[in-house]
Write a protein that holds these residues in place. Structure first.
Motif, mmCIF file in Angstrom:
data_model
loop_
_atom_site.group_PDB
_atom_site.id
_atom_site.type_symbol
_atom_site.label_atom_id
_atom_site.label_comp_id
_atom_site.label_asym_id
_atom_site.label_seq_id
_atom_site.Cartn_x
_atom_site.Cartn_y
_atom_site.Cartn_z
ATOM 1 N N LEU A 45 -4.112 -2.687 6.331
ATOM 2 C CA LEU A 45 -4.260 -1.264 6.040
ATOM 3 C C LEU A 45 -5.008 -1.019 4.729
ATOM 4 O O LEU A 45 -5.350 0.118 4.425
ATOM 5 N N GLU A 46 -5.249 -2.081 3.979
ATOM 6 C CA GLU A 46 -5.954 -1.987 2.695
ATOM 7 C C GLU A 46 -7.284 -1.269 2.886
ATOM 8 O O GLU A 46 -8.041 -1.567 3.812
ATOM 9 N N GLU A 47 -7.542 -0.300 2.025
ATOM 10 C CA GLU A 47 -8.780 0.488 2.031
ATOM 11 C C GLU A 47 -9.015 1.236 3.354
ATOM 12 O O GLU A 47 -10.153 1.435 3.772
ATOM 13 N N THR A 48 -7.932 1.632 4.014
ATOM 14 C CA THR A 48 -8.020 2.497 5.196
ATOM 15 C C THR A 48 -7.277 3.785 4.882
ATOM 16 O O THR A 48 -6.572 3.884 3.873
ATOM 17 N N ASP A 49 -7.379 4.772 5.767
ATOM 18 C CA ASP A 49 -6.637 6.023 5.595
ATOM 19 C C ASP A 49 -5.130 5.806 5.669
ATOM 20 O O ASP A 49 -4.363 6.674 5.262
ATOM 21 N N LEU A 50 -4.712 4.663 6.191
ATOM 22 C CA LEU A 50 -3.287 4.388 6.364
ATOM 23 C C LEU A 50 -2.685 3.611 5.196
ATOM 24 O O LEU A 50 -1.473 3.408 5.153
ATOM 25 N N GLU A 51 -3.510 3.178 4.262
ATOM 26 C CA GLU A 51 -3.010 2.435 3.106
ATOM 27 C C GLU A 51 -1.997 3.282 2.350
ATOM 28 O O GLU A 51 -2.195 4.474 2.143
ATOM 29 N N GLY A 52 -0.892 2.679 1.984
ATOM 30 C CA GLY A 52 0.129 3.386 1.226
ATOM 31 C C GLY A 52 1.154 4.115 2.077
ATOM 32 O O GLY A 52 2.168 4.575 1.570
ATOM 33 N N ARG A 53 0.901 4.247 3.360
ATOM 34 C CA ARG A 53 1.875 4.892 4.252
ATOM 35 C C ARG A 53 2.880 3.847 4.712
ATOM 36 O O ARG A 53 2.537 2.697 4.911
ATOM 37 N N THR A 54 4.104 4.273 4.863
ATOM 38 C CA THR A 54 5.144 3.315 5.243
ATOM 39 C C THR A 54 5.592 3.517 6.683
ATOM 40 O O THR A 54 5.492 4.608 7.237
ATOM 41 N N TYR A 55 6.060 2.449 7.247
ATOM 42 C CA TYR A 55 6.644 2.441 8.584
ATOM 43 C C TYR A 55 7.890 1.586 8.469
ATOM 44 O O TYR A 55 7.809 0.364 8.312
ATOM 45 N N THR A 56 9.033 2.221 8.467
ATOM 46 C CA THR A 56 10.303 1.523 8.319
ATOM 47 C C THR A 56 10.526 0.603 9.511
ATOM 48 O O THR A 56 10.158 0.936 10.636
ATOM 49 N N LEU A 57 11.125 -0.521 9.249
ATOM 50 C CA LEU A 57 11.384 -1.506 10.304
ATOM 51 C C LEU A 57 12.002 -0.850 11.532
ATOM 52 O O LEU A 57 13.012 -0.155 11.443
ATOM 53 N N GLN A 58 11.345 -1.033 12.661
ATOM 54 C CA GLN A 58 11.849 -0.572 13.955
ATOM 55 C C GLN A 58 12.113 -1.815 14.797
ATOM 56 O O GLN A 58 11.220 -2.659 14.932
ATOM 57 N N GLU A 59 13.294 -1.923 15.346
ATOM 58 C CA GLU A 59 13.641 -3.066 16.191
ATOM 59 C C GLU A 59 14.050 -2.579 17.567
ATOM 60 O O GLU A 59 15.013 -1.821 17.699
ATOM 61 N N ILE A 60 13.294 -2.999 18.560
ATOM 62 C CA ILE A 60 13.639 -2.737 19.956
ATOM 63 C C ILE A 60 14.027 -4.086 20.549
ATOM 64 O O ILE A 60 13.183 -4.983 20.645
ATOM 65 N N THR A 76 0.101 -3.862 5.082
ATOM 66 C CA THR A 76 -0.158 -4.428 6.405
ATOM 67 C C THR A 76 0.855 -3.865 7.394
ATOM 68 O O THR A 76 2.031 -3.727 7.073
ATOM 69 N N PHE A 77 0.386 -3.540 8.600
ATOM 70 C CA PHE A 77 1.271 -3.170 9.700
ATOM 71 C C PHE A 77 1.585 -4.458 10.439
ATOM 72 O O PHE A 77 0.682 -5.155 10.907
ATOM 73 N N HIS A 78 2.877 -4.786 10.519
ATOM 74 C CA HIS A 78 3.320 -6.042 11.128
ATOM 75 C C HIS A 78 3.997 -5.780 12.467
ATOM 76 O O HIS A 78 4.738 -4.799 12.607
ATOM 77 N N VAL A 79 3.758 -6.674 13.403
ATOM 78 C CA VAL A 79 4.418 -6.643 14.705
ATOM 79 C C VAL A 79 4.827 -8.067 15.052
ATOM 80 O O VAL A 79 4.040 -9.005 14.895
#
Length: 102
Positions: A45-60, A76-79
């Motif tokens: 996500l570095e140097e993108t519009d999404l940098e600095g935005r958070t996504y709390t751990l989601q577990e399915i 980084t967005f991790h999956v």
């Protein structure tokens, strides 16, 4: 961009929009396998519009082979996901990216 756009088309378009002659030399999208078995995806996500935005751990967790875990950390967005969830995982990224983008 709509949810009707095929997932891989959307992801490759998102990637192409980030490529500016510099970004793609440092960052990108990585897809690999896990040995449990499953998949791992890292979307920088570095140097993108999404940098600095958070996504709390989601577990399915549906079963030992049917699961998806998503989160952001270190720009980084991790999956991580089960062997049959490779398509489901980037859908979660697309939903997050298109609903949080400015």
């Amino acid at each position: 961009m709509s949810d009707a756009e095929p997932l891989l088309d959307w992801l490759q378009n998102w990637y192409a929009q980030q490529c500016d002659g510099d970004w793609e030399h440092e960052w990108g999208v990585k897809i690999a396998t896990l040995d449990n078995p499953g998949w791992t995806i890292e979307i920088d996500l570095e140097e993108t519009d999404l940098e600095g935005r958070t996504y709390t751990l989601q577990e399915i967790n549906r079963s030992t082979r049917d699961w998806v875990h998503t989160w952001t950390a270190e720009k980084t967005f991790h999956v991580t996901c089960g062997p049959g969830n490779l398509t489901e995982a980037p859908v979660l990224f697309r939903t997050w990216a298109t609903t949080t983008a400015s």
